[in-house]
Design a protein around this motif. Structure first.
Motif, PDB file in Angstrom:
ATOM      1  N   LYS A 384       0.881  -1.006  -0.165  1.00  0.00           N
ATOM      2  CA  LYS A 384       0.352  -0.145   0.308  1.00  0.00           C
ATOM      3  C   LYS A 384       0.745   1.060  -0.239  1.00  0.00           C
ATOM      4  CE  LYS A 384      -4.427  -1.730   2.630  1.00  0.00           C
ATOM      5  NZ  LYS A 384      -4.988  -1.772   3.821  1.00  0.00           N
ATOM      6  N   GLU A 411      -4.717   6.236  -0.756  1.00  0.00           N
ATOM      7  CA  GLU A 411      -4.319   5.368  -0.550  1.00  0.00           C
ATOM      8  C   GLU A 411      -3.980   4.684  -1.672  1.00  0.00           C
ATOM      9  OE1 GLU A 411      -3.393   3.103   3.971  1.00  0.00           O
ATOM     10  OE2 GLU A 411      -5.510   2.374   2.229  1.00  0.00           O
ATOM     11  N   SER A 413      -3.252   0.401  -3.340  1.00  0.00           N
ATOM     12  CA  SER A 413      -3.389  -0.601  -3.093  1.00  0.00           C
ATOM     13  C   SER A 413      -4.347  -1.349  -4.427  1.00  0.00           C
ATOM     14  CB  SER A 413      -3.959  -1.604  -1.825  1.00  0.00           C
ATOM     15  OG  SER A 413      -5.249  -1.550  -1.679  1.00  0.00           O
ATOM     16  N   THR A 414      -3.469  -3.271  -5.050  1.00  0.00           N
ATOM     17  CA  THR A 414      -3.950  -3.463  -5.389  1.00  0.00           C
ATOM     18  C   THR A 414      -5.815  -3.947  -6.313  1.00  0.00           C
ATOM     19  OG1 THR A 414      -3.079  -5.597  -4.167  1.00  0.00           O
ATOM     20  CG2 THR A 414      -1.865  -4.631  -6.422  1.00  0.00           C
TER      21      THR A 414
END
Ligand code: SF4
Ligand code: SF4
Ligand code: SF4
Lengths: 523, 73
Positions: A384, A411, A413-414
């Motif tokens: 992240k 933020e 992330s995948t």
């Protein structure tokens, strides 16, 4: 200061019949306007989260409640409610104050008549203005006559504008019926504690039933009134958002309890805001050196409560008379003198057209984001990173680095690109950093980010940011924020994979101190 | 027989105005003032002077020494 009185008659109303109005309002509703196929599309659009469809319908165009909407729709507050019935240690009403949120700077106190005229003037100039709030400078319900008169006037002349109000909750149970009568569907209650012992450290006194109460007794009464008011609003199906001010060492851990208590009583959103505190504000907390939380502390608490209910992270702690998109303030264009001169005609049809166009744009943005995410699934699920975005609104990267007064923090992330907050950078000089240059200020504010996305940036600041470990990205000028950030993130992950560099966590950042004022906006 | 408002301290928040049982308080030149001949110090109505109880600024609504206490009158 002397206030001008203006009759509502001087406000022009266009000749649209009530039927037209109802028709337009009916058309504007429904998931179909966002181009999606019902729940499936809306549900994954990031703004809705796990809100029930009927609640989403109510809030999706509300900039204070919907993360997606806050890029596109605007709200305004009118300062018709100067009196308050309690005292908070983070508020100094000797100068000015805003209910619930920040040390306030409200320049004009308005009569309900002038306020209504102002709303019309703004709504005609800014078609995406969809929400009117009354939030101070005192407590909206400590000034019930002015607050409800304002609502009455506005609901007559501008029926498409949503009404909301903020209150400390003390007088709330007495006014739920009136709130319902004026069709106010959003109420914000500031609740900082559910334990009177904690409350006694935040509220020195309240004025209730013709008596001043202090200490734990005052906090106990306030707490009971807040919970009762919350339950009454929920019973009437009026949406309730709860605001809490995070005060390290006083209620920081306790806010998890508050979160549970308000959720169980039906609040649909909980907004935890950092205490803003500096000696020059003259508040009790400012003077006794009570600090506000760091960005990391705030985020940790918000994350802790997130499993419980929807958290709101885009709150700008805006001025009680703010006008415009969150994060921008156009109130200087709408002073009493200026609105008195304006010829206002309220164009309901034009406003609707404009808002439909906004809706289409918003759907495009949402689709683009999901296309990026789909490609990345599976890879590096645990990584992240935070990135900072310079934007003027519309969900695009469209602000120059040097002009940015705030950065939006996402933020990555995948699984998602999640909006987690914003950092003001315009007022640090007043926070005690003297004549330190503004670049150091920015770095301090976004120090927890791996990259900053801008429309444009000079060579020097770019190099300095790099030294501080923050990559300046200007390849995505004017493109959608989330899509661009995720593209960059994919690239970043690719470099980790190839061993080009190692992923490292960043340090903490600092939340700005000081209120957002027209002066700082103009600076 | 009266309270007075220290105008230099008054924030003009208007909180006191509707609370006065004698309608003794009104706005004047950007702050609020008490009409001394109307003020009863809330005696006969409440246990404490309402303007004092609601005012957000300490020592802003104070006894005006020029007038004798209401009870004595
Ligand atoms: S409720 Fe609002 S106006 Fe009243 S003291 Fe607290 S912060 Fe100030
Ligand atoms: S003391 Fe009571 S009667 Fe006198 S001005 Fe204040 S509120 Fe009014
Ligand atoms: S309550 Fe106090 S500060 Fe407010 S108007 Fe009255 S005297 Fe002034």
């Amino acid at each position: 200061m002397q206030q001008q009185e203006v009759g509502i008659d001087s406000i022009k109303k266009p000749g649209s019949s009530m039927d037209d109005v109802m028709q337009q309002m009916a058309e504007h509703k429904g998931c179909g306007t966002s181009g999606g196929s019902g729940k499936a599309s809306c549900g994954s659009s990031g703004g809705q989260g796990d809100l029930a469809p009927d609640i989403w319908e109510k809030v999706k165009n509300h900039p204070c409640y919907s993360e997606e909407a806050h890029h596109h729709y605007a709200r305004m507050h009118v300062a018709v409610a100067p009196a308050c019935n309690i005292q908070c240690n983070y508020c100094n009403r000797k100068y000015d104050c805003a209910n619930e949120s920040r040390p306030g700077v409200v320049s004009e106190k308005l009569t309900p008549e002038v306020a209504a005229k102002k709303v019309l003037a703004v709504a005609s100039t800014i078609p995406q203005m969809t929400v009117l709030g009354i939030a101070g400078p005192g407590d909206s319900l400590a000034n019930p006559a002015k607050t409800f008169k304002t609502f009455e006037l506005i609901s007559q002349v501008a029926p498409d504008i949503k009404l909301c109000l903020s209150t400390n909750g003390l007088a709330l149970p007495d006014h739920v019926q009136e709130i319902k009568k004026y069709n106010v569907d959003h109420v914000t209650v500031t609740i900082n504690m559910v334990d009177p012992e904690v409350g006694a450290k935040i509220y020195p006194w309240i004025y209730y039933k013709n008596k001043r109460y202090t200490g734990v007794e005052a906090a106990r009464i306030l707490h009971e009134r807040q919970m009762l008011g919350l339950e009454m609003l929920t019973a009437e199906k009026i949406l309730v958002k709860v605001n809490s001010v995070m005060i390290p060492g006083i209620n920081d851990d306790h806010l998890v309890e508050v979160n549970k208590a308000v959720k169980s009583r039906g609040a649909f959103l909980h907004n935890i805001m950092p205490l803003i505190s500096a000696p020059e504000h003259g508040t009790v907390f400012g003077l006794n050196g009570q600090r506000g939380p760091t960005a990391q502390e705030l985020k940790a608490l918000q994350d802790k409560c997130e499993g419980e209910m929807n958290m709101m992270r885009h709150c700008r702690q805006c001025r009680a008379d703010a006008v415009g998109l969150l994060g921008e303030d156009r109130s200087a264009e709408f002073t009493v003198d200026k609105i008195m001169e304006m010829e206002v005609s309220y164009d309901l049809e034009g406003r609707k057209k404009y808002q439909d166009a906004v809706e289409a744009e918003r759907q495009k943005e949402s689709d683009a984001k999901h296309a990026e995410l789909a490609e990345m699934a599976g890879e590096f699920a645990a990584v992240k990173v935070l990135v900072a975005i310079a934007t003027k609104g519309s969900g695009r990267i469209n602000e120059h680095f040097g002009h940015a007064k705030e950065f939006q923090i996402f933020e990555l992330s995948t699984q998602s690109a999640k909006f987690v907050g914003h950092r003001r950078v315009d007022l640090y000089c007043q926070g005690g950093y003297g004549d330190e240059d503004s670049l150091a200020t920015v770095i301090r504010a976004i120090n927890d980010c791996h990259a900053v996305f801008v429309a444009k940036i000079g060579g020097c600041p770019k190099a300095d940011l790099k030294k501080a470990g923050i990559e300046a990205v200007d390849e995505y000028a004017n493109e959608f924020i989330e899509q661009s950030a995720l593209r960059w993130f994919k690239d970043y992950l690719g470099k980790i994979k190839s061993g080009e560099f190692v992923h490292e966590a960043r340090g903490d950042a600092q939340i700005r101190q000081g209120a957002y004022t027209p002066e700082s906006a103009a600076a | 027989m009266a309270y007075k408002i220290v105008t230099s301290q008054c924030t003009a928040c208007s909180a006191c105005e509707p609370e006065c049982p004698n309608n003794a308080i009104r706005e004047k030149d950007g702050t609020f003032i008490i009409k001394p001949e109307k003020c009863t110090e809330c005696i006969g109505y409440f246990d404490e002077p309402q303007c004092v109880a609601v005012c957000p600024v300490d020592d802003t609504c104070i006894i005006d020494g020029v007038y004798p206490r209401y009870q004595a009158a």
